[in-house]
Enzyme design. Structure first.
Site, short mmCIF file in Angstrom:
data_model
loop_
_atom_site.label_atom_id
_atom_site.label_comp_id
_atom_site.label_asym_id
_atom_site.label_seq_id
_atom_site.Cartn_x
_atom_site.Cartn_y
_atom_site.Cartn_z
N ASP A 42 0.36 -3.11 3.37
CA ASP A 42 -0.20 -1.95 4.45
C ASP A 42 0.09 -3.41 5.41
OD1 ASP A 42 0.16 -0.36 2.26
OD2 ASP A 42 -1.27 0.58 3.83
N HIS A 100 -1.39 -6.13 -3.07
CA HIS A 100 -0.58 -5.87 -4.51
C HIS A 100 0.75 -7.21 -5.11
CE1 HIS A 100 -2.78 -1.70 -5.45
NE2 HIS A 100 -3.49 -2.33 -4.04
N SER A 108 -6.37 -10.62 7.48
CA SER A 108 -5.62 -11.38 7.55
C SER A 108 -4.02 -11.59 6.93
CB SER A 108 -5.47 -12.25 5.87
OG SER A 108 -5.69 -13.82 6.88
#
Length: 300
Positions: A101, A158, A264
């Site tokens: 995201d 992911h 980050s």
């Protein structure tokens, strides 16, 4: 796709703000943040989490544990897993999916070995990959995607596609914040910061996924090795993984591969003629893990 564009000279206020970040005791702040984020202070910890949720308007309804009181520490809250189905994984066989995201920092072609950092700034794949000439050459005229994770975002990372881990490289470095403002004003930011380089074999060739550290990013972890930092080595560290047998690491498309304890950036590199990026991935575009990153170049 992005291209390097002229950028106005920074104002006095912008230069002052940038200089302030150069002077910050990055490591001390990061160590302190990491220590505080691990404290289990009951009601106080829960109050901090509630304040953070309100300040950043975080959607706790999608988390497996939706109440602040469900988390023993701030770090436990920060890397909270989501409910099953909260991030559907695009199931098209030829489609790669977004790893995290956040928002697109930049995306495009690695022209003459250089990646766009922000308007007016670029850096080399060779610098980003800690001077590994052979690895950098694999991405000559390839594609890249840089995803910025803000404090409000889901902070597990992911896999864009099914892959086998080949190498993991820890690169020590600075701990500058990676927010959009500093990306525009600190040269070579991502190639200067601490980072974890993960090199994968995929069905379309080599793919690299890089987790970039930053101020108050107290640690980076992977699902196969656990917490990588701290401790923080002063030299480059490398781990090699077999393709088969004991010690092999194979991950499925959409599977979790790592996490940031505080926010980050993730950078993905792809070889030339391996994939076509989703045309919506322009700088500043919001992205969600599991949605389409692009398709294989040979897809119809």
């Amino acid at each position: 796709m992005s291209e390097l564009r002229p950028y106005p000279a920074p104002t006095y206020r912008q230069r002052l703000k940038t200089a302030f970040h150069y002077l910050l005791p990055q490591l001390a702040i990061t160590r302190t943040a990491g220590w505080l984020a691990e404290r289990r202070w009951g009601v106080l910890t829960h109050a901090v989490i509630k304040t953070f949720v309100a300040c950043y308007q975080i959607n706790m309804a999608e988390a497996q544990k939706s109440r602040a009181a469900d988390y023993a520490s701030f770090n436990e809250f920060f890397i909270r897993p989501l409910k099953d189905g909260a991030r559907p994984i695009n199931a098209e066989p030829q489609t790669l999916v977004l790893p995290a995201d956040g928002r697109v920092s930049e995306a495009g072609v690695i022209e003459a070995g250089r990646l766009i950092q922000a308007k007016g700034h670029d850096f080399t794949a060779l610098e980003l990959l800690a001077g590994d000439e052979a690895l950098a050459a694999e991405f000559s005229d390839g594609l890249f995607l840089t995803t910025y994770l803000s404090p409000r975002d889901y902070h597990r990372v992911h896999m864009p596609c099914a892959a086998a881990l080949r190498r993991m490289v820890y690169v020590p470095g600075e701990l500058y914040s990676v927010n959009p403002f500093l990306a525009q004003h600190i040269p070579n930011l991502f190639a200067r910061n601490e980072r974890l380089i993960c090199v994968f074999d995929t069905e379309f060739g080599t793919m690299v996924q890089i987790l970039v550290g930053a101020t108050v990013t107290a640690s980076i972890s992977t699902v196969w090795a656990g917490i990588i930092n701290p401790p923080r080595s002063k030299s480059v560290l490398q781990w090699l993984y077999p393709a088969e047998g004991e010690g092999a690491v194979r991950l499925a498309k959409g599977q979790e591969m790592g996490a940031f304890r505080l926010g980050s950036t993730v950078i993905n590199l792809f070889p030339q003629n391996s994939i076509r990026l989703n045309g919506s991935l322009a700088a500043g575009a919001p992205v969600r893990m599991g949605e389409a990153l692009g398709v294989r170049a040979d897809a119809g």
